[in-house]
Design a protein around this motif. Sequence first.
Motif, short mmCIF file in Angstrom:
data_model
loop_
_atom_site.label_atom_id
_atom_site.label_comp_id
_atom_site.label_asym_id
_atom_site.label_seq_id
_atom_site.Cartn_x
_atom_site.Cartn_y
_atom_site.Cartn_z
N SER A 141 -1.68 -6.59 18.52
CA SER A 141 -1.54 -5.74 17.37
C SER A 141 -3.05 -5.40 17.24
CB SER A 141 -0.40 -5.98 16.42
OG SER A 141 -0.77 -7.07 15.69
N TYR A 142 -3.63 -6.90 16.82
CA TYR A 142 -5.07 -6.21 15.97
C TYR A 142 -5.22 -5.37 16.39
CZ TYR A 142 -4.41 -10.51 12.90
OH TYR A 142 -3.76 -11.56 12.26
N TRP A 143 -6.25 -5.31 17.93
CA TRP A 143 -6.71 -4.81 19.18
C TRP A 143 -6.56 -3.37 18.36
CZ3 TRP A 143 -6.18 -9.35 22.40
CH2 TRP A 143 -7.17 -10.24 21.96
N GLN A 144 -4.94 -3.10 18.74
CA GLN A 144 -4.88 -1.99 18.78
C GLN A 144 -3.76 -0.86 17.18
OE1 GLN A 144 -0.43 -2.73 20.82
NE2 GLN A 144 -2.02 -2.59 22.83
N GLN A 145 -4.74 -1.82 15.92
CA GLN A 145 -4.66 -1.00 15.23
C GLN A 145 -3.70 -0.44 14.11
OE1 GLN A 145 -6.47 1.44 17.07
NE2 GLN A 145 -8.17 -0.23 16.79
N LYS A 146 -2.77 -1.56 14.31
CA LYS A 146 -1.72 -1.70 14.11
C LYS A 146 -1.29 -2.78 12.37
CE LYS A 146 1.82 -1.37 18.08
NZ LYS A 146 2.32 -2.51 18.88
N PRO A 147 -0.80 -2.21 11.43
CA PRO A 147 -0.94 -2.99 10.68
C PRO A 147 -0.76 -3.97 10.72
CG PRO A 147 1.03 -1.45 9.94
CD PRO A 147 0.54 -1.00 11.88
N TYR A 148 -1.25 -4.66 9.45
CA TYR A 148 -0.51 -6.83 9.39
C TYR A 148 -0.93 -7.23 7.39
CZ TYR A 148 -5.31 -7.16 9.83
OH TYR A 148 -7.17 -7.32 10.19
N ILE A 149 -0.05 -8.14 7.55
CA ILE A 149 -0.40 -8.48 6.15
C ILE A 149 -0.68 -10.29 5.86
CG2 ILE A 149 2.11 -8.69 5.84
CD1 ILE A 149 1.38 -8.52 2.66
N GLY A 150 -1.75 -10.57 5.69
CA GLY A 150 -2.19 -11.99 5.58
C GLY A 150 -2.30 -12.31 4.32
N PHE A 151 -1.46 -13.86 4.24
CA PHE A 151 -0.95 -14.73 2.87
C PHE A 151 -2.56 -16.22 3.48
CE2 PHE A 151 2.73 -11.88 3.32
CZ PHE A 151 2.94 -11.68 2.33
N GLY A 152 -2.52 -16.00 2.31
CA GLY A 152 -3.08 -17.45 1.83
C GLY A 152 -4.52 -17.00 1.31
N PRO A 153 -5.01 -18.23 0.99
CA PRO A 153 -6.87 -18.20 1.09
C PRO A 153 -8.21 -17.40 2.18
CG PRO A 153 -6.78 -20.56 1.53
CD PRO A 153 -4.83 -19.28 0.66
N SER A 154 -8.50 -16.20 2.28
CA SER A 154 -9.27 -16.25 3.36
C SER A 154 -8.30 -14.60 3.92
CB SER A 154 -10.11 -16.91 3.84
OG SER A 154 -9.40 -17.66 4.59
N ALA A 155 -7.45 -14.89 3.68
CA ALA A 155 -6.54 -14.00 4.55
C ALA A 155 -6.76 -12.19 5.10
CB ALA A 155 -4.69 -14.32 4.62
N HIS A 156 -7.08 -11.67 5.52
CA HIS A 156 -7.24 -10.42 5.51
C HIS A 156 -5.97 -9.82 5.50
CE1 HIS A 156 -11.78 -9.74 6.11
NE2 HIS A 156 -11.37 -11.77 6.27
N SER A 157 -5.87 -8.22 5.35
CA SER A 157 -4.33 -7.22 5.52
C SER A 157 -4.47 -5.85 6.40
CB SER A 157 -3.90 -6.92 4.38
OG SER A 157 -3.40 -8.89 3.50
N TYR A 158 -4.56 -5.04 6.13
CA TYR A 158 -4.65 -4.13 6.54
C TYR A 158 -3.20 -3.47 7.02
CZ TYR A 158 -5.89 -0.82 10.20
OH TYR A 158 -6.63 0.68 11.32
N ASP A 159 -3.49 -1.71 6.24
CA ASP A 159 -2.44 -1.15 5.83
C ASP A 159 -2.63 -0.33 6.44
OD1 ASP A 159 -3.83 0.33 4.06
OD2 ASP A 159 -2.33 0.05 2.70
N LEU A 160 -3.30 0.39 7.59
CA LEU A 160 -3.61 1.77 8.03
C LEU A 160 -5.12 2.33 7.71
CD1 LEU A 160 -0.17 2.89 9.68
CD2 LEU A 160 -2.65 1.58 10.72
N ALA A 161 -4.97 2.10 6.15
CA ALA A 161 -5.81 3.14 5.03
C ALA A 161 -6.68 2.14 4.58
CB ALA A 161 -5.18 3.86 4.31
N SER A 162 -6.56 0.82 4.25
CA SER A 162 -7.39 0.31 3.18
C SER A 162 -7.62 -1.31 4.50
CB SER A 162 -7.34 0.27 2.54
OG SER A 162 -6.11 -0.76 1.76
N ARG A 163 -8.40 -2.28 3.51
CA ARG A 163 -8.58 -3.51 4.15
C ARG A 163 -8.75 -4.73 3.15
NH1 ARG A 163 -8.74 -4.84 8.96
NH2 ARG A 163 -9.27 -3.12 9.72
N GLN A 164 -7.84 -4.92 3.07
CA GLN A 164 -8.51 -6.13 1.60
C GLN A 164 -8.66 -7.61 2.72
OE1 GLN A 164 -4.80 -4.32 -0.59
NE2 GLN A 164 -3.84 -6.57 -0.51
N TRP A 165 -8.52 -8.72 1.66
CA TRP A 165 -9.04 -10.00 1.84
C TRP A 165 -9.27 -10.72 0.74
CZ3 TRP A 165 -12.41 -6.00 2.82
CH2 TRP A 165 -13.80 -6.34 2.25
N ASN A 166 -7.92 -12.11 0.89
CA ASN A 166 -7.75 -12.96 -0.44
C ASN A 166 -9.85 -13.78 -0.09
OD1 ASN A 166 -5.49 -11.62 -0.54
ND2 ASN A 166 -4.22 -13.46 0.57
N VAL A 167 -9.30 -14.44 -2.54
CA VAL A 167 -10.27 -15.30 -2.15
C VAL A 167 -10.15 -16.11 -1.26
CG1 VAL A 167 -9.08 -15.90 -3.73
CG2 VAL A 167 -11.52 -16.22 -4.09
#
Length: 372
Positions: free
Chosen positions: A249-275
Amino acid sequence: MGIYVHVPFCRSKCFYCGFYSVASDRLKEAFIRALCAEVDLRRDYMGTLGVETLYFGGGTPSCLSLSELQILTEKLENVYCISPFAERTIEVNPEDLNAEKLEGWRRLGFNRLSIGVQSFQDDLLKGINRQHTSRQVLEGIEMAQHLGFDNISIDLIIGLPGQSPEILHQDLMQALGLSVDHISVYMLSVDAGSVLEKRYQKGLFCPLSEDELADRYDVVVQLLKEAGYEHYEISNFARNGKYSTHNTSYWQQKPYIGFGPSAHSYDLASRQWNVSNLKTYIESLNNKELNFEREELSCVDYYNEYVMTRLRTMWGIKGKDLREKFGFCWDHFIGQMRRNVERGWAVEGRDLFCLTESGWLVSDKIFSELFL
Ligand code: SF4
């Protein structure tokens, strides 16, 4: 969508590792509380999307006790609508493969194990500061299969210090003997901040040359394909259709939410990453604050990412999809891809573009030429 949980604890730091983790469990309880707080604070981030994959990675999630894991899984289950058919993976180290933990993980709903084997040679494992033995791998996987895990992945590494071509061959033969349906094979890299990097800088470690790595990769690909594994992504091989749904699903640009330090999230429009700092992560959440950075994706970013992730897999890129999404860069894409076809690095058929295995070996170069 997918959920990723980063568990940042390890018993000790492997010499090659550049992932964010700490070799101390002092902050484990505080981490569990902080992660639950993060799940609460971000409950509206992805709206009401259903969850198809859940992935506990790290770090070493198998360091957590069953009751700690239960707190996290229950929290996620209370907040998200997780499909009853979801792929639920936990990354585990072989020294944690015992009947109590295996049964517990199944009770908690994990239906896929990703096991960090790396090699079956005990002296090589010691040389990279892994804590397990090959015996623990063999007995642990047999026990996991006996207890009903039918979706097991193992990781191996090419290019470990002291790993001759013959030893790599032996590792592969032992891996094939395990009857697991998924094998990931990574090339050793000298990651920033790792012990190996320091050894490399002091001249105490000499990595294999690109040509040597390429030769070994070729042998691995050939052996695994002969054994019936599909080479479905640069580093991933699967039998019986047991692809990693979460990573795919990462390789098919599906959205994901990452929890925990350094985890990344992607909501189709933006990307964010935790400290990337456990203490700071916990302190922020104790104050009911999220601590992350965010990047909005432009059309060009999205195109670059689309090309890079899709071409990593055997499914490649459909010309029609690319024209519909990124008509403005079609001429650039097709020009570059036809050059890659001439170089033997890509194939084109019925409006479908894929990299060949020799293309995957030079994928960094291919991607940089395709990028805008
Ligand atoms: S490779 Fe895995 S177990 Fe080893 S230090 Fe890195 S995250 Fe921890």
